[in-house]
Design a protein around this motif. Sequence first.
Motif, PDB file in Angstrom:
ATOM      1  N   ARG A  60       0.821  -1.208   0.000  1.00  0.00           N
ATOM      2  CA  ARG A  60       0.000   0.000   0.000  1.00  0.00           C
ATOM      3  C   ARG A  60       0.850   1.250   0.000  1.00  0.00           C
ATOM      4  N   ARG A  62       0.969   4.149  -3.073  1.00  0.00           N
ATOM      5  CA  ARG A  62       0.840   5.598  -2.859  1.00  0.00           C
ATOM      6  C   ARG A  62       2.055   6.342  -3.419  1.00  0.00           C
ATOM      7  N   ASN A 102      -4.895  -2.843  -7.522  1.00  0.00           N
ATOM      8  CA  ASN A 102      -6.034  -1.937  -7.402  1.00  0.00           C
ATOM      9  C   ASN A 102      -7.285  -2.675  -7.857  1.00  0.00           C
ATOM     10  N   GLY A 144      -5.747  -0.397  -3.455  1.00  0.00           N
ATOM     11  CA  GLY A 144      -6.670   0.655  -3.849  1.00  0.00           C
ATOM     12  C   GLY A 144      -7.933   0.044  -4.409  1.00  0.00           C
ATOM     13  N   SER A 203     -11.777   1.311  -6.717  1.00  0.00           N
ATOM     14  CA  SER A 203     -12.542   2.374  -7.354  1.00  0.00           C
ATOM     15  C   SER A 203     -14.030   2.163  -7.151  1.00  0.00           C
ATOM     16  N   VAL A 215      -5.963   2.103   2.078  1.00  0.00           N
ATOM     17  CA  VAL A 215      -6.387   1.810   0.715  1.00  0.00           C
ATOM     18  C   VAL A 215      -6.666   3.122  -0.023  1.00  0.00           C
ATOM     19  N   MET A 216      -6.170   3.236  -1.237  1.00  0.00           N
ATOM     20  CA  MET A 216      -6.390   4.444  -2.033  1.00  0.00           C
ATOM     21  C   MET A 216      -7.744   4.367  -2.729  1.00  0.00           C
ATOM     22  N   THR A 247     -10.389   5.572  -5.572  1.00  0.00           N
ATOM     23  CA  THR A 247     -10.558   6.195  -6.885  1.00  0.00           C
ATOM     24  C   THR A 247     -12.043   6.433  -7.135  1.00  0.00           C
TER      25      THR A 247
END
Length: 271
Positions: free
Chosen positions: A9, A13, A82, A110, A112, A148-149, A151
């Motif tokens: 993670r 980033r 992701n 990540g 979305s 977690v990113m 989107t």
Amino acid sequence: MPISLADKRATFRKLHGSGCFPIPNPFDVGSAKALAQMGFKALASTSAGFAWTIGKADNRVTVDEVCTHLTELCAAVDVPVNADFENGFAHEPEKVAANVTRGAKTGVAGLSIEDSTGDAARPLYDRNHAIERIKAARAAIDADNSGVMLTGRCEGFLVGQDDLAMVIDRLCAYADAGAECLYAPGIKTREQIAAVVKAVAPKSVNLLIGASGLSVAEVAELGVRRISVGGSLARAAWAGFMRAAKEIAEQGTFTELAKGYPGVELNKMFR
């Protein structure tokens, strides 16, 4: 030595800090391992590619099936993954939050959330509702400090609503709601891409290269941070399979099989 989830993670980033990187989309464990061995720094799942591997159409898989798939992908490779998490597999913000919590536990770096409803009559969620869904996803990620990113995706161009101003307005709102990367699959021209990058800066932008003929270098010049290919690799794999199978079924010949990738090389790759 296996790379820890925290390191994956953190690496993901860091990749978004500068430059532009391709993030190709494997459709199963084998394709994920192959891409990782080719040196790609991160991977992304594909909802369509995965669905086809289990004999379903895109947007017809369940959250249970997707979470199992993501867990397998993340465990198979030492690079960040992701998740194409579709619309969160729910309409209500609180249910999106619950599913995002599940998704984060699969080991993804990540994920979305898109604003597509799945309803042809009203293909996009109302703007305010879509924003609340992003806020809910953000809150779910923050609640367990997963890192977690997030989107935020606007599907306007994919559902025939190709008003760039509307798409940009939504992306900016999703950024304000907590999305760290913004994504408008379907934008194609340099002008469209540059406009999106400028509007959401300094947040990162993901570009679907399947909808653009630009190279990685050209996309980088426009300020895009990462490039995904959606289900394109899966479709390429299916193309070879269908050509060979149709030849056998329709002509009774086997010439297409000679174009297959060498089994010896595949065995070496997966050894």
